[in-house]
Design a protein around this motif. Sequence first.
Motif, PDB file in Angstrom:
ATOM      1  N   LYS A 174      29.397  32.869  20.152  1.00  0.00           N
ATOM      2  CA  LYS A 174      29.743  31.629  20.861  1.00  0.00           C
ATOM      3  C   LYS A 174      28.604  31.263  21.808  1.00  0.00           C
ATOM      4  N   ILE A 175      28.197  30.007  21.772  1.00  0.00           N
ATOM      5  CA  ILE A 175      27.145  29.505  22.656  1.00  0.00           C
ATOM      6  C   ILE A 175      27.751  28.432  23.565  1.00  0.00           C
ATOM      7  N   GLU A 176      27.658  28.648  24.874  1.00  0.00           N
ATOM      8  CA  GLU A 176      28.225  27.674  25.810  1.00  0.00           C
ATOM      9  C   GLU A 176      27.350  26.421  25.853  1.00  0.00           C
ATOM     10  N   VAL A 177      28.010  25.277  25.840  1.00  0.00           N
ATOM     11  CA  VAL A 177      27.320  23.986  25.867  1.00  0.00           C
ATOM     12  C   VAL A 177      27.189  23.515  27.322  1.00  0.00           C
ATOM     13  N   PRO A 178      25.994  23.162  27.767  1.00  0.00           N
ATOM     14  CA  PRO A 178      25.863  22.616  29.124  1.00  0.00           C
ATOM     15  C   PRO A 178      26.545  21.255  29.222  1.00  0.00           C
ATOM     16  N   ILE A 179      27.141  20.989  30.371  1.00  0.00           N
ATOM     17  CA  ILE A 179      27.924  19.766  30.565  1.00  0.00           C
ATOM     18  C   ILE A 179      27.193  18.827  31.515  1.00  0.00           C
ATOM     19  N   LEU A 180      27.145  17.546  31.151  1.00  0.00           N
ATOM     20  CA  LEU A 180      26.527  16.548  32.020  1.00  0.00           C
ATOM     21  C   LEU A 180      27.375  16.302  33.263  1.00  0.00           C
ATOM     22  N   ARG A 181      28.692  16.208  33.065  1.00  0.00           N
ATOM     23  CA  ARG A 181      29.607  16.001  34.197  1.00  0.00           C
ATOM     24  C   ARG A 181      31.015  16.381  33.775  1.00  0.00           C
ATOM     25  N   ASN A 182      31.830  16.733  34.739  1.00  0.00           N
ATOM     26  CA  ASN A 182      33.215  17.100  34.496  1.00  0.00           C
ATOM     27  C   ASN A 182      34.163  15.989  34.938  1.00  0.00           C
ATOM     28  N   ILE A 183      35.415  16.157  34.594  1.00  0.00           N
ATOM     29  CA  ILE A 183      36.477  15.272  35.065  1.00  0.00           C
ATOM     30  C   ILE A 183      37.327  16.087  36.032  1.00  0.00           C
ATOM     31  N   ILE A 184      37.434  15.645  37.270  1.00  0.00           N
ATOM     32  CA  ILE A 184      38.149  16.393  38.296  1.00  0.00           C
ATOM     33  C   ILE A 184      39.357  15.600  38.771  1.00  0.00           C
ATOM     34  N   GLU A 185      40.503  16.256  38.802  1.00  0.00           N
ATOM     35  CA  GLU A 185      41.718  15.647  39.333  1.00  0.00           C
ATOM     36  C   GLU A 185      41.886  16.051  40.790  1.00  0.00           C
ATOM     37  N   ILE A 186      42.126  15.076  41.652  1.00  0.00           N
ATOM     38  CA  ILE A 186      42.314  15.324  43.081  1.00  0.00           C
ATOM     39  C   ILE A 186      43.678  14.787  43.488  1.00  0.00           C
ATOM     40  N   LYS A 187      44.514  15.669  44.074  1.00  0.00           N
ATOM     41  CA  LYS A 187      45.865  15.287  44.485  1.00  0.00           C
ATOM     42  C   LYS A 187      46.084  15.631  45.949  1.00  0.00           C
ATOM     43  N   GLY A 188      46.903  14.832  46.634  1.00  0.00           N
ATOM     44  CA  GLY A 188      47.256  15.111  48.016  1.00  0.00           C
ATOM     45  C   GLY A 188      47.568  13.845  48.776  1.00  0.00           C
ATOM     46  N   ASN A 189      47.890  14.015  50.079  1.00  0.00           N
ATOM     47  CA  ASN A 189      48.071  12.824  50.899  1.00  0.00           C
ATOM     48  C   ASN A 189      46.707  12.281  51.294  1.00  0.00           C
ATOM     49  N   LEU A 190      46.695  11.176  52.025  1.00  0.00           N
ATOM     50  CA  LEU A 190      45.436  10.500  52.325  1.00  0.00           C
ATOM     51  C   LEU A 190      44.473  11.388  53.099  1.00  0.00           C
ATOM     52  N   GLU A 191      44.996  12.141  54.058  1.00  0.00           N
ATOM     53  CA  GLU A 191      44.138  13.033  54.856  1.00  0.00           C
ATOM     54  C   GLU A 191      43.557  14.145  53.992  1.00  0.00           C
ATOM     55  N   GLU A 192      44.412  14.725  53.131  1.00  0.00           N
ATOM     56  CA  GLU A 192      43.939  15.802  52.248  1.00  0.00           C
ATOM     57  C   GLU A 192      42.893  15.289  51.268  1.00  0.00           C
ATOM     58  N   ILE A 193      43.117  14.094  50.726  1.00  0.00           N
ATOM     59  CA  ILE A 193      42.150  13.501  49.800  1.00  0.00           C
ATOM     60  C   ILE A 193      40.805  13.303  50.497  1.00  0.00           C
ATOM     61  N   SER A 194      40.839  12.797  51.732  1.00  0.00           N
ATOM     62  CA  SER A 194      39.609  12.549  52.500  1.00  0.00           C
ATOM     63  C   SER A 194      38.832  13.832  52.718  1.00  0.00           C
ATOM     64  N   ASN A 195      39.539  14.913  53.066  1.00  0.00           N
ATOM     65  CA  ASN A 195      38.872  16.204  53.300  1.00  0.00           C
ATOM     66  C   ASN A 195      38.267  16.767  52.013  1.00  0.00           C
ATOM     67  N   ILE A 196      38.997  16.615  50.904  1.00  0.00           N
ATOM     68  CA  ILE A 196      38.476  17.097  49.619  1.00  0.00           C
ATOM     69  C   ILE A 196      37.201  16.350  49.251  1.00  0.00           C
ATOM     70  N   LEU A 197      37.204  15.035  49.436  1.00  0.00           N
ATOM     71  CA  LEU A 197      36.038  14.226  49.088  1.00  0.00           C
ATOM     72  C   LEU A 197      34.831  14.559  49.966  1.00  0.00           C
ATOM     73  N   LYS A 198      35.085  14.859  51.253  1.00  0.00           N
ATOM     74  CA  LYS A 198      33.983  15.213  52.163  1.00  0.00           C
ATOM     75  C   LYS A 198      33.299  16.506  51.729  1.00  0.00           C
ATOM     76  N   ASN A 199      34.089  17.416  51.165  1.00  0.00           N
ATOM     77  CA  ASN A 199      33.553  18.729  50.765  1.00  0.00           C
ATOM     78  C   ASN A 199      33.278  18.827  49.266  1.00  0.00           C
ATOM     79  N   LEU A 200      33.291  17.701  48.598  1.00  0.00           N
ATOM     80  CA  LEU A 200      33.093  17.696  47.147  1.00  0.00           C
ATOM     81  C   LEU A 200      31.671  18.112  46.779  1.00  0.00           C
TER      82      LEU A 200
END
Length: 408
Positions: A280-306
């Motif tokens: 098996k040969i791992e394929v390098p990825i250009l970009r991923n798809i990330i799901e982010i869930k939470g309230n507005l404050e939690e979303i803001s903190n996740i985005l700041k540390n993304l």
Amino acid sequence: MKILHTSDWHLGVSFEGISREEDHQFFINWLIDTLKEEQIDILIIAGDVFDQPQPSAEAQKIYYQFLFQVSKQTQVKKVIVLGGNHDSPSRLDAPSELLKLLDVFIVGGLNTNTNQLSRYLCPIYNINNEVELVIAVVPYIHEYKLGVRTSFQSEKEIQSNFKQKITEFYFNLAEEAEILAKNAPIMATGHLACVGCESDDAPLEVHMVGTLGGLPNDIFDPRFSYVALGHIHRAYHVENSNAYYCGSPIPLSIKESKTARYVQIVTFQSEKNHKPLIQKIEVPILRNIIEIKGNLEEISNILKNLSWKTAKPPLLAIQISVNTYIPGIDLEIRKNLNHLFFQNTPLIAYIRQIPILNNDSKKEYTEVVSLKDLTTEQVFIKMCESQNQIVDNDLLKAFRSLLNEENI
């Protein structure tokens, strides 16, 4: 002899309206380099080359340019292309005579007359014009093509009949392949759902028998030293068989972004009974798809540390928990992202506001679901419910049969 097994490219696919063309081109550039570095002799694309039966001009351009690059830039002797349930058999087959000039062997779909087995057999010759491998190229097979009828039969009867027919087909191919191969090894391909698959391992059920789980592993004749499968988007070995899935090479969903993407290199020895070496040969990825869930404050903190390790920032699928609908929140989040990351800003696939429901509001609230979040079957069920039509197993079975016939 070295074979590279890949599948389920789904050229032309998008995620929530965002084109994946750049991701596919990134993979193809890597694949060309890998074919050269690994000195691959045979390349197999095991179905679902395109995402739609009528692919866009851009998707077709990527496909044909790739085949031309393989011919001119690598030492690959043969490219094997088989149709998947997303492909149009006639569209794949149409240029097959012309593509033979580039050493491309194509089987878009199954003929109604399954006794003409030579169409599915591709012998590979060495420099002395001796057969060193025979590949039985089996595309996606609709039950109808094997004479399996779904009307007035139970799912168990359909499954038993289909299993018998497809087992016979692989057996007959093995018989003919052995005659061609003499003392050389033989292998096969397929595009189907086999044991070990999960309900969300592929975009949709490929067979009527999908409701009862994947096809059993004993449909493949044991004389095939390796069976290169497509349709399932996750790489795994079908237990107690010589069949393998390599999965999709780019993540096409949130779930697929959580696991590595692979191609598989299969090295055959010259002796017939020697098992091939599988890597098996791992394929390098250009970009991923990330799901982010939470309230507005939690979303803001996740985005700041993304952060991310891929060459490009991820696609974001954002779900915000809210007490009441907040107008203008989409624009605010997009502005904050641009401020945080400047020109290297992640793309937002969607921002959805999900109400926080208490016991009282649960009775009143009905979630509004976008059509693009529903499968064709789910839309059919909702339409029936809106007309007070009872949806039973017989009705669903008939609908699935009609749906599958679009790909015949």
